[in-house]
Design a protein around this motif. Sequence first.
Motif, PDB file in Angstrom:
ATOM      1  N   VAL A 121       0.806  -1.249  -0.094  1.00 39.63           N
ATOM      2  CA  VAL A 121       0.192  -0.156   0.030  1.00 39.63           C
ATOM      3  C   VAL A 121       1.010   1.349   0.098  1.00 39.63           C
ATOM      4  O   VAL A 121       0.599   2.192  -0.689  1.00 39.63           O
ATOM      5  CB  VAL A 121      -1.086  -0.067   1.087  1.00 39.63           C
ATOM      6  CG1 VAL A 121      -1.618   1.449   1.515  1.00 39.63           C
ATOM      7  CG2 VAL A 121      -2.143  -0.982   1.009  1.00 39.63           C
ATOM      8  N   ILE A 131      -4.827  -0.767  -3.966  1.00 40.84           N
ATOM      9  CA  ILE A 131      -5.515  -1.414  -2.631  1.00 40.84           C
ATOM     10  C   ILE A 131      -5.774  -2.977  -3.061  1.00 40.84           C
ATOM     11  O   ILE A 131      -5.593  -3.864  -2.401  1.00 40.84           O
ATOM     12  CB  ILE A 131      -6.200  -0.790  -1.899  1.00 40.84           C
ATOM     13  CG1 ILE A 131      -5.606   0.660  -1.531  1.00 40.84           C
ATOM     14  CG2 ILE A 131      -6.762  -1.572  -0.812  1.00 40.84           C
ATOM     15  CD1 ILE A 131      -6.460   1.763  -0.953  1.00 40.84           C
ATOM     16  N   MET A 187      -6.370   6.320   3.438  1.00 39.60           N
ATOM     17  CA  MET A 187      -7.019   5.326   2.534  1.00 39.60           C
ATOM     18  C   MET A 187      -8.362   5.801   2.310  1.00 39.60           C
ATOM     19  O   MET A 187      -9.222   6.639   2.894  1.00 39.60           O
ATOM     20  CB  MET A 187      -6.973   4.145   3.177  1.00 39.60           C
ATOM     21  CG  MET A 187      -6.427   2.810   2.367  1.00 39.60           C
ATOM     22  SD  MET A 187      -6.753   1.322   2.889  1.00 39.60           S
ATOM     23  CE  MET A 187      -5.193   0.887   3.846  1.00 39.60           C
ATOM     24  N   ASP A 188      -8.787   5.024   1.058  1.00 36.66           N
ATOM     25  CA  ASP A 188     -10.043   5.282   0.345  1.00 36.66           C
ATOM     26  C   ASP A 188     -11.278   4.627   1.461  1.00 36.66           C
ATOM     27  O   ASP A 188     -10.946   3.790   2.165  1.00 36.66           O
ATOM     28  CB  ASP A 188     -10.120   4.810  -1.021  1.00 36.66           C
ATOM     29  CG  ASP A 188     -11.097   5.824  -1.735  1.00 36.66           C
ATOM     30  OD1 ASP A 188     -11.029   6.998  -1.617  1.00 36.66           O
ATOM     31  OD2 ASP A 188     -12.212   5.236  -2.002  1.00 36.66           O
ATOM     32  N   ASN A 238      -5.000   3.837  -5.303  1.00 39.12           N
ATOM     33  CA  ASN A 238      -3.841   3.527  -4.407  1.00 39.12           C
ATOM     34  C   ASN A 238      -3.913   4.743  -3.541  1.00 39.12           C
ATOM     35  O   ASN A 238      -4.431   5.782  -3.600  1.00 39.12           O
ATOM     36  CB  ASN A 238      -2.793   3.460  -5.202  1.00 39.12           C
ATOM     37  CG  ASN A 238      -2.608   4.395  -6.195  1.00 39.12           C
ATOM     38  OD1 ASN A 238      -3.088   5.367  -6.142  1.00 39.12           O
ATOM     39  ND2 ASN A 238      -1.402   4.178  -7.224  1.00 39.12           N
ATOM     40  N   VAL A 239      -2.700   4.501  -2.485  1.00 34.41           N
ATOM     41  CA  VAL A 239      -2.506   5.481  -1.550  1.00 34.41           C
ATOM     42  C   VAL A 239      -1.191   6.187  -2.041  1.00 34.41           C
ATOM     43  O   VAL A 239      -0.032   5.338  -2.302  1.00 34.41           O
ATOM     44  CB  VAL A 239      -2.443   4.827  -0.207  1.00 34.41           C
ATOM     45  CG1 VAL A 239      -1.765   5.684   0.775  1.00 34.41           C
ATOM     46  CG2 VAL A 239      -3.678   4.257   0.181  1.00 34.41           C
TER      47      VAL A 239
END
Lengths: 445, 171
Positions: free
Chosen positions: A19, A25, A346-347, B74-75
């Motif tokens: 990540v 993700i 994060m989402d 993504n991050v």
Amino acid sequence: MIVDRIAITLLLGIFGVLVLLRVPITFCLAISAIVTGLYLNVPLEAIVKVMADGVMNFSLLAIPFFIIMGEIMNEGGISRRIVNLANLFVGRLPGGLALVNVLDSMFFGGISGSAVADVSSLGSIVIPMMKKQGYDEEFAVGLTVCSACQGIIIPPSHNMIIYAFAVGTASQLAGGSLMVLSVGKLFLGGYLPGILMGLAMLVISLIIAIKRRYPRGEGYTLKEAFHILWDGFLAMCTALIVVGGVVIGVFTATEAAAFAVIYAFIITFFVHREVSLFRFVKILYSSLKTLAIVMSLIAAASAYGHLLSRLQVPRLTTEWLLSITDNYYLLLLLVNLMLLILGCIMDMAPLILICTPILYPVLVLKMGMDPVHFGIMLLMNLSIGLCTPPVGAALFVGSAVGKIPIERAAKGCLPFYLSMLITLILVTYIPALTLTLPNLFMPGE
Amino acid sequence: MKTRDLFNRIHFFSAILASACLAFQLIIISSNVIMRYFFQSGISWMEEISKDVLMTAFTFLSMAIGVKLDLHINVNLFPQKTPQWVTTFLQKLKYLILAIIGFVFLYYGILLILGIKARIASIPILPASLQFIMIPLAGFLIIYDSVANLFNMEKDDSYLDRKFMSAGEKK
């Protein structure tokens, strides 16, 4: 029972490292499940099958339908109609457009259920209007971004379906029987917290508007007002079909969502007739692009969750958290802080899928928190993350629509972060705010 | 025909197929509600087909489309001034992982399909392996796109957008 620490390290470590290394993700979840599966001698066909099984759930079908519904309404000019409706109600007050911005997000969020869709469609109408009337750019963008987050809480919201699905998985992973969370209760539970959040933003906007002497909007003639009300009513019926249908028990969430799509289709293509029927091809394709993100995540998270359960990670987390404190209120504070931090980096959908199986056993199964209350608290935390740097999706879209840098957009959000945090605290520590409506309208569920 | 064009067509076909699955689901679920309320009957295979066959089909097909269009979230915690070589390394690592996952979907997806002998309960004429039929196709497309990106092969990532986004647009 023996705890395989190497496997747990592989599962959590690979995920965490990848990540941070910018791997999507979905694929971080999938590859860490694959590697851990190899280490545990789980056949990889089984991992692939668990991923496919993860999406073979009838309730999950509501997600594509909600997304298609939002796309149809967006394409058919719903944003403009919603802005007009909000303008009719609050446009004449001081700082009218700022108030319109909050109210239209409340209406539109209730229909699309997506903060990002809200910012991109409503923002592209309201932000230029606000700039033209002399509002600060930062304020206009910040308000649009933060108010859009109500859309996550005010039903219908596809994130609520993801949460309901995650609760089902979490209850099974925790070794108990399958918990089928009523989506209707979840929908009703979101109303008061969502409206409270909106009201807090309305108050802050009004104070800022009076202080900075922002202008009032123009009025409408009676004929215009009637026309706006009718158009707005037609649009709001979509949300009524979904929430009303599910709460009354006429439909399941999936059927209600399918029906709402048909309704939205008829209104857009046969009543308003602003777009060609062939545009539906584009609508399906755009929906597919959103679904690519959401459904892939659910599939990958299923395999990851399966291994989390096999390695007893939820039980270990419960023990670890309870070793820090077994005070319910402190635990809530701890979980809120953790979710706020995670939400910043994060989402939303992945966090719902990852955090629910881990936190559900602690808060719901051990501490007796209502799953609807936990769900709304979780969604509120993560919705705040959508408008915070460094990865808040709504903030990014807002800064693109408003054509200002992220830093300035985030600065504009500052006063509204405060209102969101206060609402979050109230919702966390006063369960009645969430549970009154579900208990009133669906007491037997 | 160039490899790029061939894969563009396969992607186009998979996007059409996924959209058709979505539309078909919408039609059968709504029809089922109408039939249940007005005619006291329903489509017996509706739930099984929509959740087991159509849902998996568009999930895996859209996953491949997501890889092609680089949609998956993504991050990004790296600062904007990260050196170019670091960014390139991270990109290559991403495509390598995607290629591995594509391979797992392709190879083990085929094994999964071959290992299932049962039939779909509500429509016995259909094999149960139909549930997983799109997984190898998605794997194949993911491998192609990731390998092409990994080795900087010629690609046309905006092909699908060009084909679909202007559909029905007013001139």
